[in-house]
Design a protein around this motif. Structure first.
Motif, PDB file in Angstrom:
ATOM      1  N   THR A   2       0.839  -1.199   0.000  1.00  0.00           N
ATOM      2  CA  THR A   2       0.000   0.000   0.000  1.00  0.00           C
ATOM      3  C   THR A   2       0.877   1.254   0.000  1.00  0.00           C
ATOM      4  N   THR A   3       0.409   2.276  -0.702  1.00  0.00           N
ATOM      5  CA  THR A   3       1.126   3.545  -0.697  1.00  0.00           C
ATOM      6  C   THR A   3       0.537   4.443   0.375  1.00  0.00           C
ATOM      7  N   ALA A  12       3.280   2.648   2.684  1.00  0.00           N
ATOM      8  CA  ALA A  12       2.653   2.811   3.995  1.00  0.00           C
ATOM      9  C   ALA A  12       3.217   1.784   4.959  1.00  0.00           C
ATOM     10  N   LYS A  13       3.654   2.281   6.112  1.00  0.00           N
ATOM     11  CA  LYS A  13       4.242   1.381   7.117  1.00  0.00           C
ATOM     12  C   LYS A  13       3.424   1.400   8.413  1.00  0.00           C
ATOM     13  N   ALA A  26      -9.773   3.752   8.220  1.00  0.00           N
ATOM     14  CA  ALA A  26      -8.496   3.058   8.224  1.00  0.00           C
ATOM     15  C   ALA A  26      -7.439   3.996   7.674  1.00  0.00           C
ATOM     16  N   MET A  27      -6.344   4.161   8.403  1.00  0.00           N
ATOM     17  CA  MET A  27      -5.273   5.043   7.971  1.00  0.00           C
ATOM     18  C   MET A  27      -4.046   4.215   7.615  1.00  0.00           C
ATOM     19  N   ASN A  28      -3.450   4.522   6.470  1.00  0.00           N
ATOM     20  CA  ASN A  28      -2.225   3.852   6.064  1.00  0.00           C
ATOM     21  C   ASN A  28      -1.206   4.926   5.699  1.00  0.00           C
ATOM     22  N   LEU A  29      -0.209   5.108   6.543  1.00  0.00           N
ATOM     23  CA  LEU A  29       0.750   6.183   6.340  1.00  0.00           C
ATOM     24  C   LEU A  29       2.177   5.645   6.285  1.00  0.00           C
ATOM     25  N   CYS A  30       3.067   6.442   5.661  1.00  0.00           N
ATOM     26  CA  CYS A  30       4.476   6.109   5.712  1.00  0.00           C
ATOM     27  C   CYS A  30       5.028   6.660   7.027  1.00  0.00           C
ATOM     28  N   LEU A  31       6.227   6.256   7.367  1.00  0.00           N
ATOM     29  CA  LEU A  31       6.811   6.677   8.648  1.00  0.00           C
ATOM     30  C   LEU A  31       6.906   8.195   8.753  1.00  0.00           C
TER      31      LEU A  31
END
Lengths: 170, 356
Positions: A2-3, A12-13, A26-31
Protein backbone atom coordinates in the motif's frame (compact mmCIF):
# COMPACT_ATOMS: atom_id res chain seq x y z
CA UNK A 1 2.37 -2.84 -0.93
CA UNK A 2 0.00 0.00 0.00
CA UNK A 3 1.13 3.55 -0.70
CA UNK A 4 0.93 6.21 1.99
CA UNK A 5 -2.46 7.91 1.64
CA UNK A 6 -1.02 11.26 2.66
CA UNK A 7 2.04 11.76 0.42
CA UNK A 8 0.99 9.05 -2.06
CA UNK A 9 4.67 8.34 -2.70
CA UNK A 10 6.30 6.30 0.01
CA UNK A 11 5.08 2.83 1.06
CA UNK A 12 2.65 2.81 4.00
CA UNK A 13 4.24 1.38 7.12
CA UNK A 14 1.88 2.59 9.82
CA UNK A 15 -1.66 1.22 9.90
CA UNK A 16 -4.23 2.30 12.40
CA UNK A 17 -7.86 3.22 12.71
CA UNK A 18 -9.19 6.63 13.55
CA UNK A 19 -12.69 7.27 14.76
CA UNK A 20 -14.13 10.29 12.92
CA UNK A 21 -17.76 11.23 13.67
CA UNK A 22 -18.58 7.68 14.75
CA UNK A 23 -17.03 6.26 11.61
CA UNK A 24 -13.98 4.08 11.51
CA UNK A 25 -11.40 5.33 9.07
CA UNK A 26 -8.50 3.06 8.22
CA UNK A 27 -5.27 5.04 7.97
CA UNK A 28 -2.22 3.85 6.06
CA UNK A 29 0.75 6.18 6.34
CA UNK A 30 4.48 6.11 5.71
CA UNK A 31 6.81 6.68 8.65
CA UNK A 32 7.54 10.28 7.65
CA UNK A 33 3.89 11.36 7.34
CA UNK A 34 2.96 9.50 10.52
CA UNK A 35 5.65 11.34 12.39
CA UNK A 36 4.50 14.64 10.89
CA UNK A 37 1.03 13.83 12.26
CA UNK A 38 2.59 13.42 15.66
CA UNK A 39 2.16 9.68 15.88
CA UNK A 40 4.95 8.07 17.83
CA UNK A 41 6.17 4.81 16.40
CA UNK A 42 8.28 2.18 18.03
CA UNK A 43 10.73 -0.02 16.12
CA UNK A 44 8.24 -2.77 15.44
CA UNK A 45 6.21 -0.29 13.39
CA UNK A 46 3.25 -0.18 15.72
CA UNK A 47 2.51 2.05 18.68
CA UNK A 48 4.27 1.26 21.86
CA UNK A 49 1.82 0.81 24.69
CA UNK A 50 4.25 3.04 26.52
CA UNK A 51 3.34 5.98 24.33
CA UNK A 52 -0.32 5.48 25.03
CA UNK A 53 0.13 5.11 28.75
CA UNK A 54 2.81 7.72 29.20
CA UNK A 55 0.96 10.10 26.87
CA UNK A 56 -1.85 10.33 29.37
CA UNK A 57 0.13 12.46 31.77
CA UNK A 58 1.28 15.04 29.26
CA UNK A 59 -1.29 17.66 30.26
CA UNK A 60 0.69 18.90 33.23
CA UNK A 61 2.07 22.46 33.18
CA UNK A 62 5.60 22.66 31.75
CA UNK A 63 7.64 23.68 34.80
CA UNK A 64 5.71 21.26 36.95
CA UNK A 65 6.22 18.56 34.35
CA UNK A 66 9.93 19.30 34.34
CA UNK A 67 10.11 18.85 38.11
CA UNK A 68 8.04 15.67 38.04
CA UNK A 69 10.11 14.11 35.27
CA UNK A 70 13.23 14.41 37.45
CA UNK A 71 11.78 12.45 40.37
CA UNK A 72 14.04 9.46 40.89
CA UNK A 73 13.39 5.98 42.32
CA UNK A 74 15.79 5.53 45.26
CA UNK A 75 16.00 1.79 44.65
CA UNK A 76 16.87 1.50 40.94
CA UNK A 77 17.71 5.10 39.99
CA UNK A 78 14.97 5.24 37.37
CA UNK A 79 13.60 8.72 36.59
CA UNK A 80 9.95 9.41 35.97
CA UNK A 81 10.96 10.67 32.51
CA UNK A 82 12.31 7.15 31.78
CA UNK A 83 8.85 5.78 32.44
CA UNK A 84 7.31 8.39 30.16
CA UNK A 85 9.73 7.38 27.43
CA UNK A 86 9.22 3.62 27.47
CA UNK A 87 5.99 3.10 29.41
CA UNK A 88 7.50 0.64 31.86
CA UNK A 89 8.74 1.14 35.38
CA UNK A 90 12.25 0.26 36.48
CA UNK A 91 11.55 -1.90 39.51
CA UNK A 92 8.73 -2.70 41.96
CA UNK A 93 9.86 0.17 44.25
CA UNK A 94 9.16 2.67 41.45
CA UNK A 95 5.46 2.37 42.31
CA UNK A 96 6.13 4.02 45.67
CA UNK A 97 8.61 6.53 44.25
CA UNK A 98 6.20 7.74 41.53
CA UNK A 99 2.99 7.15 43.48
CA UNK A 100 1.64 10.69 43.09
CA UNK A 101 2.28 10.79 39.34
CA UNK A 102 0.89 7.33 38.66
CA UNK A 103 -2.51 7.94 40.23
CA UNK A 104 -3.82 9.63 37.06
CA UNK A 105 -2.50 6.86 34.84
CA UNK A 106 -4.08 4.17 37.00
CA UNK A 107 -7.45 5.97 37.09
CA UNK A 108 -7.45 6.26 33.34
CA UNK A 109 -6.35 2.69 32.59
CA UNK A 110 -8.16 0.79 35.33
CA UNK A 111 -10.74 3.21 36.70
CA UNK A 112 -9.34 2.33 40.10
CA UNK A 113 -6.31 2.79 42.34
CA UNK A 114 -7.05 0.02 44.83
CA UNK A 115 -6.36 -3.67 44.27
CA UNK A 116 -9.13 -6.18 44.84
CA UNK A 117 -8.83 -9.95 44.51
CA UNK A 118 -6.13 -12.49 45.16
CA UNK A 119 -3.78 -11.44 47.94
CA UNK A 120 -0.22 -12.41 48.53
CA UNK A 121 -0.33 -13.73 52.10
CA UNK A 122 1.10 -17.19 51.48
CA UNK A 123 3.52 -15.88 48.95
CA UNK A 124 7.18 -16.70 49.43
CA UNK A 125 6.59 -18.68 52.63
CA UNK A 126 8.64 -21.66 51.52
CA UNK A 127 11.27 -19.42 49.94
CA UNK A 128 11.63 -17.62 53.27
CA UNK A 129 11.94 -20.93 55.14
CA UNK A 130 14.67 -22.08 52.78
CA UNK A 131 16.51 -18.84 53.30
CA UNK A 132 16.27 -19.26 57.07
CA UNK A 133 17.54 -22.84 56.72
CA UNK A 134 20.55 -21.75 54.75
CA UNK A 135 21.37 -19.14 57.42
CA UNK A 136 21.00 -21.77 60.15
CA UNK A 137 23.35 -24.13 58.32
CA UNK A 138 25.98 -21.41 58.45
CA UNK A 139 25.39 -20.99 62.18
CA UNK A 140 25.62 -24.74 62.63
CA UNK A 141 29.05 -24.89 61.00
CA UNK A 142 30.08 -21.97 63.16
CA UNK A 143 28.86 -23.67 66.38
CA UNK A 144 30.65 -26.93 65.54
CA UNK A 145 33.86 -25.05 64.86
CA UNK A 146 33.50 -23.32 68.24
CA UNK A 147 32.86 -26.80 69.76
CA UNK A 148 29.59 -25.48 71.20
CA UNK A 149 27.78 -28.82 70.75
CA UNK A 150 24.77 -27.96 72.83
CA UNK A 151 24.04 -25.00 70.58
CA UNK A 152 24.82 -27.08 67.48
CA UNK A 153 22.27 -29.69 68.55
CA UNK A 154 19.55 -27.10 69.04
CA UNK A 155 20.31 -25.53 65.64
CA UNK A 156 20.19 -28.98 64.04
CA UNK A 157 16.75 -29.59 65.57
CA UNK A 158 15.51 -26.27 64.27
CA UNK A 159 16.74 -27.09 60.76
CA UNK A 160 15.00 -30.50 60.92
CA UNK A 161 11.80 -28.80 61.99
CA UNK A 162 11.97 -26.40 59.04
CA UNK A 163 12.83 -29.24 56.65
CA UNK A 164 9.69 -31.06 57.76
CA UNK A 165 7.60 -27.95 57.09
CA UNK A 166 8.92 -27.52 53.58
CA UNK A 167 8.41 -31.22 52.84
CA UNK A 168 4.83 -31.18 54.19
CA UNK A 169 3.89 -28.34 51.90
CA UNK A 170 5.45 -29.90 48.82
CA UNK B 1 19.44 -33.01 28.22
CA UNK B 2 18.74 -33.34 24.50
CA UNK B 3 18.33 -30.21 22.42
CA UNK B 4 14.76 -29.18 21.90
CA UNK B 5 13.38 -29.70 18.43
CA UNK B 6 9.91 -28.37 17.81
CA UNK B 7 9.27 -31.03 15.13
CA UNK B 8 7.48 -33.04 17.82
CA UNK B 9 4.88 -30.29 18.09
CA UNK B 10 4.26 -29.67 14.39
CA UNK B 11 1.83 -32.54 13.86
CA UNK B 12 -0.71 -31.43 16.45
CA UNK B 13 -2.30 -28.02 16.96
CA UNK B 14 -2.02 -27.96 20.76
CA UNK B 15 -4.91 -29.08 22.95
CA UNK B 16 -6.34 -25.58 23.20
CA UNK B 17 -6.99 -25.26 19.46
CA UNK B 18 -8.31 -28.73 18.83
CA UNK B 19 -11.66 -27.37 17.69
CA UNK B 20 -13.64 -28.83 20.55
CA UNK B 21 -15.33 -26.85 23.27
CA UNK B 22 -18.49 -24.80 23.61
CA UNK B 23 -19.61 -22.36 20.89
CA UNK B 24 -16.68 -23.56 18.80
CA UNK B 25 -18.01 -22.19 15.51
CA UNK B 26 -17.52 -18.69 16.94
CA UNK B 27 -15.06 -18.99 19.85
CA UNK B 28 -11.85 -20.82 18.93
CA UNK B 29 -10.06 -20.68 22.26
CA UNK B 30 -9.93 -19.07 25.69
CA UNK B 31 -6.83 -17.81 27.43
CA UNK B 32 -5.87 -16.38 30.82
CA UNK B 33 -2.52 -14.71 31.41
CA UNK B 34 -1.17 -13.79 34.85
CA UNK B 35 1.86 -11.51 35.25
CA UNK B 36 4.10 -11.81 38.31
CA UNK B 37 7.47 -10.38 39.33
CA UNK B 38 10.04 -11.40 41.91
CA UNK B 39 10.56 -9.20 44.95
CA UNK B 40 13.92 -7.47 45.19
CA UNK B 41 14.70 -7.41 41.47
CA UNK B 42 14.41 -4.78 38.80
CA UNK B 43 11.95 -5.40 35.97
CA UNK B 44 13.29 -7.48 33.07
CA UNK B 45 13.95 -4.63 30.61
CA UNK B 46 16.03 -2.82 33.26
CA UNK B 47 18.22 -5.82 34.25
CA UNK B 48 21.79 -6.68 33.32
CA UNK B 49 22.52 -10.27 32.35
CA UNK B 50 23.66 -11.30 35.86
CA UNK B 51 20.35 -10.17 37.35
CA UNK B 52 18.38 -11.88 34.56
CA UNK B 53 20.24 -15.10 35.36
CA UNK B 54 19.46 -14.78 39.07
CA UNK B 55 15.76 -14.28 38.28
CA UNK B 56 15.82 -17.23 35.90
CA UNK B 57 17.43 -19.48 38.54
CA UNK B 58 14.89 -18.62 41.23
CA UNK B 59 11.95 -18.90 38.83
CA UNK B 60 13.05 -22.23 37.40
CA UNK B 61 13.60 -23.58 40.88
CA UNK B 62 9.98 -22.76 41.71
CA UNK B 63 8.69 -24.03 38.35
CA UNK B 64 10.41 -27.40 38.82
CA UNK B 65 8.62 -27.84 42.14
CA UNK B 66 5.22 -27.04 40.61
CA UNK B 67 2.94 -30.06 40.27
CA UNK B 68 1.63 -28.80 36.93
CA UNK B 69 5.11 -29.15 35.41
CA UNK B 70 5.87 -32.68 36.66
CA UNK B 71 6.17 -33.88 33.06
CA UNK B 72 7.50 -30.70 31.53
CA UNK B 73 10.91 -29.45 30.65
CA UNK B 74 12.41 -26.03 30.37
CA UNK B 75 13.32 -24.69 26.95
CA UNK B 76 16.01 -22.00 26.96
CA UNK B 77 15.34 -19.56 24.13
CA UNK B 78 19.05 -19.00 23.57
CA UNK B 79 19.65 -22.69 22.88
CA UNK B 80 17.12 -23.34 20.14
CA UNK B 81 17.00 -22.28 16.51
CA UNK B 82 15.24 -19.15 15.28
CA UNK B 83 12.75 -21.37 13.46
CA UNK B 84 11.93 -23.30 16.66
CA UNK B 85 11.44 -20.02 18.50
CA UNK B 86 9.13 -18.81 15.78
CA UNK B 87 7.13 -22.03 15.94
CA UNK B 88 6.63 -21.62 19.71
CA UNK B 89 5.48 -18.05 19.05
CA UNK B 90 2.99 -19.22 16.41
CA UNK B 91 1.51 -21.54 19.07
CA UNK B 92 1.40 -18.65 21.58
CA UNK B 93 3.68 -20.51 23.98
CA UNK B 94 6.10 -17.60 23.81
CA UNK B 95 5.58 -13.98 22.80
CA UNK B 96 7.05 -12.32 19.73
CA UNK B 97 9.38 -10.47 22.09
CA UNK B 98 11.23 -13.77 22.65
CA UNK B 99 12.15 -13.94 18.96
CA UNK B 100 14.55 -11.01 19.37
CA UNK B 101 15.50 -11.26 23.04
CA UNK B 102 16.56 -14.77 23.90
CA UNK B 103 19.39 -14.62 26.47
CA UNK B 104 18.31 -15.77 29.97
CA UNK B 105 14.79 -16.21 28.66
CA UNK B 106 12.78 -19.37 28.34
CA UNK B 107 9.52 -21.23 28.60
CA UNK B 108 8.18 -24.30 30.30
CA UNK B 109 4.85 -25.85 29.31
CA UNK B 110 2.74 -28.92 29.94
CA UNK B 111 2.79 -31.66 27.27
CA UNK B 112 -0.73 -30.69 26.16
CA UNK B 113 0.36 -27.01 25.97
CA UNK B 114 -2.61 -25.92 28.09
CA UNK B 115 -0.46 -24.38 30.83
CA UNK B 116 2.75 -22.48 30.27
CA UNK B 117 5.20 -20.19 32.01
CA UNK B 118 7.45 -17.67 30.27
CA UNK B 119 10.42 -16.50 32.29
CA UNK B 120 11.93 -13.03 31.82
CA UNK B 121 9.36 -11.72 29.39
CA UNK B 122 8.12 -8.16 30.04
CA UNK B 123 7.43 -9.45 33.55
CA UNK B 124 9.64 -12.02 35.29
CA UNK B 125 6.83 -14.58 35.22
CA UNK B 126 4.09 -14.81 32.63
CA UNK B 127 1.70 -17.64 33.42
CA UNK B 128 -0.74 -18.76 30.73
CA UNK B 129 -3.73 -21.08 30.87
CA UNK B 130 -5.50 -22.14 27.66
CA UNK B 131 -8.72 -23.97 26.89
CA UNK B 132 -10.36 -24.89 23.58
CA UNK B 133 -13.63 -23.15 22.69
CA UNK B 134 -15.51 -20.86 25.07
CA UNK B 135 -14.16 -22.01 28.43
CA UNK B 136 -12.77 -19.07 30.39
CA UNK B 137 -13.27 -20.99 33.64
CA UNK B 138 -11.03 -23.81 32.42
CA UNK B 139 -8.31 -21.43 31.26
CA UNK B 140 -8.50 -19.50 34.53
CA UNK B 141 -8.29 -22.65 36.64
CA UNK B 142 -5.12 -23.74 34.87
CA UNK B 143 -3.36 -20.38 35.20
CA UNK B 144 -4.52 -19.82 38.76
CA UNK B 145 -3.48 -23.32 39.89
CA UNK B 146 0.01 -22.78 38.55
CA UNK B 147 0.16 -19.38 40.26
CA UNK B 148 -0.81 -21.07 43.55
CA UNK B 149 1.84 -23.73 43.06
CA UNK B 150 4.59 -21.20 42.31
CA UNK B 151 3.70 -18.72 45.07
CA UNK B 152 5.19 -20.56 48.08
CA UNK B 153 8.55 -20.91 46.34
CA UNK B 154 9.14 -17.36 45.17
CA UNK B 155 8.86 -14.08 46.98
CA UNK B 156 6.69 -11.94 44.72
CA UNK B 157 6.60 -8.17 44.28
CA UNK B 158 3.34 -7.29 46.01
CA UNK B 159 1.88 -4.04 47.33
CA UNK B 160 -0.93 -3.93 49.89
CA UNK B 161 -2.88 -1.27 48.02
CA UNK B 162 -1.78 -1.88 44.41
CA UNK B 163 -1.66 -5.67 44.41
CA UNK B 164 0.85 -7.54 42.25
CA UNK B 165 3.41 -5.13 40.79
CA UNK B 166 4.13 -5.33 37.06
CA UNK B 167 6.57 -3.65 34.67
CA UNK B 168 3.74 -1.87 32.86
CA UNK B 169 1.06 -0.20 35.02
CA UNK B 170 -1.64 -1.54 32.67
CA UNK B 171 -1.18 -5.02 34.18
CA UNK B 172 -1.00 -3.89 37.79
CA UNK B 173 -3.20 -5.42 40.50
CA UNK B 174 -4.38 -8.86 39.51
CA UNK B 175 -1.78 -9.04 36.72
CA UNK B 176 -4.50 -10.80 34.81
CA UNK B 177 -5.61 -10.60 31.20
CA UNK B 178 -8.48 -12.81 30.12
CA UNK B 179 -9.12 -13.24 26.42
CA UNK B 180 -10.96 -15.22 23.77
CA UNK B 181 -10.08 -15.75 20.14
CA UNK B 182 -13.30 -15.22 18.18
CA UNK B 183 -14.30 -15.50 14.55
CA UNK B 184 -16.73 -12.72 13.60
CA UNK B 185 -17.38 -12.78 9.83
CA UNK B 186 -21.06 -11.92 10.32
CA UNK B 187 -20.34 -8.71 12.22
CA UNK B 188 -17.60 -7.74 9.77
CA UNK B 189 -19.73 -8.29 6.63
CA UNK B 190 -22.71 -6.47 8.10
CA UNK B 191 -20.38 -3.60 9.12
CA UNK B 192 -21.60 -3.92 12.72
CA UNK B 193 -18.12 -4.66 14.00
CA UNK B 194 -17.24 -0.97 14.40
CA UNK B 195 -20.18 -0.32 16.68
CA UNK B 196 -19.19 -3.33 18.73
CA UNK B 197 -15.62 -2.12 18.91
CA UNK B 198 -16.71 1.25 20.27
CA UNK B 199 -19.14 -0.13 22.84
CA UNK B 200 -16.63 -2.69 24.09
CA UNK B 201 -14.13 0.09 24.58
CA UNK B 202 -16.64 2.06 26.63
CA UNK B 203 -17.23 -1.01 28.79
CA UNK B 204 -13.51 -1.32 29.51
CA UNK B 205 -12.90 -4.27 27.25
CA UNK B 206 -10.74 -4.28 24.19
CA UNK B 207 -10.95 -6.02 20.85
CA UNK B 208 -8.25 -6.27 18.25
CA UNK B 209 -7.31 -8.25 15.18
CA UNK B 210 -5.71 -11.58 16.00
CA UNK B 211 -3.69 -11.86 12.82
CA UNK B 212 -2.11 -8.98 10.98
CA UNK B 213 -0.22 -5.94 12.21
CA UNK B 214 -1.68 -2.73 13.52
CA UNK B 215 -5.38 -2.49 12.77
CA UNK B 216 -5.19 -4.72 9.72
CA UNK B 217 -7.41 -7.69 10.49
CA UNK B 218 -6.95 -11.01 8.71
CA UNK B 219 -9.59 -13.66 8.33
CA UNK B 220 -12.06 -11.88 10.63
CA UNK B 221 -10.32 -13.32 13.70
CA UNK B 222 -10.38 -11.08 16.75
CA UNK B 223 -9.13 -11.17 20.28
CA UNK B 224 -11.46 -9.88 22.96
CA UNK B 225 -10.06 -9.11 26.39
CA UNK B 226 -10.42 -7.13 29.61
CA UNK B 227 -8.47 -3.89 29.74
CA UNK B 228 -8.57 -3.19 33.47
CA UNK B 229 -6.57 -5.40 35.82
CA UNK B 230 -6.66 -3.28 38.98
CA UNK B 231 -9.66 -2.93 41.27
CA UNK B 232 -11.69 -5.91 40.12
CA UNK B 233 -11.23 -9.40 41.61
CA UNK B 234 -10.18 -12.20 39.28
CA UNK B 235 -13.49 -14.06 39.31
CA UNK B 236 -15.36 -10.87 38.43
CA UNK B 237 -12.96 -10.10 35.57
CA UNK B 238 -13.68 -13.59 34.22
CA UNK B 239 -17.42 -13.21 34.73
CA UNK B 240 -17.51 -9.78 33.03
CA UNK B 241 -15.70 -11.02 29.95
CA UNK B 242 -17.85 -14.16 29.84
CA UNK B 243 -21.03 -12.05 29.81
CA UNK B 244 -19.52 -9.84 27.13
CA UNK B 245 -18.63 -12.82 24.95
CA UNK B 246 -22.14 -14.27 25.34
CA UNK B 247 -23.50 -11.00 23.94
CA UNK B 248 -20.98 -10.94 21.12
CA UNK B 249 -21.95 -14.52 20.20
CA UNK B 250 -25.62 -13.49 20.08
CA UNK B 251 -24.84 -10.49 17.86
CA UNK B 252 -22.63 -12.59 15.59
CA UNK B 253 -25.37 -15.25 15.21
CA UNK B 254 -27.97 -12.61 14.44
CA UNK B 255 -25.70 -10.96 11.86
CA UNK B 256 -25.04 -14.29 10.16
CA UNK B 257 -28.76 -15.11 10.02
CA UNK B 258 -29.58 -11.70 8.61
CA UNK B 259 -26.83 -11.94 6.04
CA UNK B 260 -27.99 -15.32 4.85
CA UNK B 261 -31.58 -14.12 4.70
CA UNK B 262 -30.73 -10.99 2.73
CA UNK B 263 -28.02 -12.33 0.44
CA UNK B 264 -28.21 -16.09 0.49
CA UNK B 265 -27.06 -16.70 -3.07
CA UNK B 266 -24.20 -14.23 -2.79
CA UNK B 267 -22.96 -15.76 0.44
CA UNK B 268 -23.30 -19.34 -0.76
CA UNK B 269 -21.29 -18.39 -3.80
CA UNK B 270 -18.62 -16.78 -1.62
CA UNK B 271 -18.41 -19.84 0.64
CA UNK B 272 -18.15 -22.36 -2.20
CA UNK B 273 -15.67 -20.28 -4.18
CA UNK B 274 -13.47 -20.14 -1.08
CA UNK B 275 -13.89 -23.87 -0.62
CA UNK B 276 -12.90 -24.48 -4.25
CA UNK B 277 -9.82 -22.30 -3.97
CA UNK B 278 -8.66 -23.96 -0.76
CA UNK B 279 -9.23 -27.35 -2.32
CA UNK B 280 -7.39 -26.68 -5.58
CA UNK B 281 -5.11 -23.64 -5.35
CA UNK B 282 -1.40 -24.28 -5.91
CA UNK B 283 -0.07 -21.19 -4.17
CA UNK B 284 -1.63 -19.05 -1.46
CA UNK B 285 -0.29 -16.43 0.96
CA UNK B 286 -1.26 -16.20 4.62
CA UNK B 287 -3.66 -13.32 4.20
CA UNK B 288 -5.61 -14.96 1.40
CA UNK B 289 -5.56 -18.33 3.17
CA UNK B 290 -7.02 -16.85 6.35
CA UNK B 291 -9.69 -15.05 4.39
CA UNK B 292 -10.65 -18.25 2.53
CA UNK B 293 -10.64 -20.26 5.77
CA UNK B 294 -12.87 -17.57 7.24
CA UNK B 295 -15.41 -17.94 4.43
CA UNK B 296 -15.47 -21.74 4.67
CA UNK B 297 -15.78 -21.50 8.47
CA UNK B 298 -18.85 -19.34 7.92
CA UNK B 299 -20.17 -22.00 5.56
CA UNK B 300 -19.60 -24.78 8.09
CA UNK B 301 -21.34 -22.74 10.80
CA UNK B 302 -24.36 -22.26 8.50
CA UNK B 303 -24.51 -25.97 7.69
CA UNK B 304 -23.61 -25.40 4.01
CA UNK B 305 -20.28 -27.18 4.08
CA UNK B 306 -20.66 -30.54 5.74
CA UNK B 307 -17.50 -32.46 4.94
CA UNK B 308 -15.04 -30.17 6.72
CA UNK B 309 -15.01 -30.36 10.52
CA UNK B 310 -14.43 -27.08 12.38
CA UNK B 311 -11.44 -28.82 13.95
CA UNK B 312 -9.67 -29.09 10.59
CA UNK B 313 -10.13 -25.37 9.97
CA UNK B 314 -8.91 -24.47 13.47
CA UNK B 315 -5.83 -26.61 12.98
CA UNK B 316 -5.14 -24.96 9.66
CA UNK B 317 -5.09 -21.53 11.31
CA UNK B 318 -1.98 -22.77 13.15
CA UNK B 319 -0.47 -25.02 10.47
CA UNK B 320 -0.38 -22.47 7.63
CA UNK B 321 1.95 -20.14 9.50
CA UNK B 322 5.55 -19.85 8.23
CA UNK B 323 7.48 -21.76 10.91
CA UNK B 324 4.96 -24.61 10.95
CA UNK B 325 5.20 -25.00 7.18
CA UNK B 326 8.99 -25.04 7.28
CA UNK B 327 9.26 -27.47 10.20
CA UNK B 328 6.78 -29.72 8.46
CA UNK B 329 8.95 -29.77 5.32
CA UNK B 330 12.12 -29.94 7.39
CA UNK B 331 13.70 -27.13 5.41
CA UNK B 332 13.76 -23.34 5.30
CA UNK B 333 11.67 -21.78 2.51
CA UNK B 334 11.35 -18.30 1.05
CA UNK B 335 7.96 -16.61 0.82
CA UNK B 336 7.12 -18.02 -2.62
CA UNK B 337 8.03 -21.55 -1.62
CA UNK B 338 5.97 -21.17 1.52
CA UNK B 339 2.92 -20.09 -0.52
CA UNK B 340 3.20 -23.30 -2.54
CA UNK B 341 3.73 -25.39 0.58
CA UNK B 342 0.80 -23.65 2.28
CA UNK B 343 -1.55 -24.51 -0.58
CA UNK B 344 -0.36 -28.12 -0.41
CA UNK B 345 -0.82 -28.28 3.36
CA UNK B 346 -4.41 -27.01 3.02
CA UNK B 347 -5.25 -29.40 0.16
CA UNK B 348 -3.97 -32.36 2.16
CA UNK B 349 -5.94 -31.37 5.26
CA UNK B 350 -9.18 -30.94 3.29
CA UNK B 351 -8.71 -34.20 1.40
CA UNK B 352 -8.07 -36.06 4.67
CA UNK B 353 -11.14 -34.61 6.35
CA UNK B 354 -13.26 -35.17 3.21
CA UNK B 355 -12.49 -38.87 3.34
CA UNK B 356 -12.83 -39.21 7.10
Amino acid sequence: MTTCQNCKVRPAKVHYTEVVNDNMVAMNLCLECAEAKGIEINKAGSYGLGDLVAGLIDDTVDSEAERISKVRCPSCGYEYSDFKKIGRLGCPECYDAFEAQLVQVLRHVHGSTQHAGKKSTQVGERAAIRERMSALRGELTEAIRAEDYERAASIRDEIRGLEAQVEDDA
Amino acid sequence: MSTFDSSDLVGNPGAWLDGSGDENEIVLSSRVRIARNLHGHRFTHNCDSAELDAILRKSLDAARRARAFALSRYIAMGEISTLDRQLLAERHLVSKDFLHNSASRGVIFTPDESTSLMINEEDHLRIQGFAPGFDLGGAFRRANDLDDQLAPDVELAYHDRLGFLTACPTNLGTGMRVSVLVHLPGLVHSKEIHKLLESLRKLNHSIRGFFGEGSEVMGNFFQLSNSAALGTPEDVIVKNLREMVVKVITYERRSRELLFRKAQRLLEDKVWRAYGLLRYARSVNTKEALSLISAVRLGVGAGLVRDVPIQTLNELVVYIQPAHLQKRRGTTMDAQERDVSRAECIREALTRSGRG
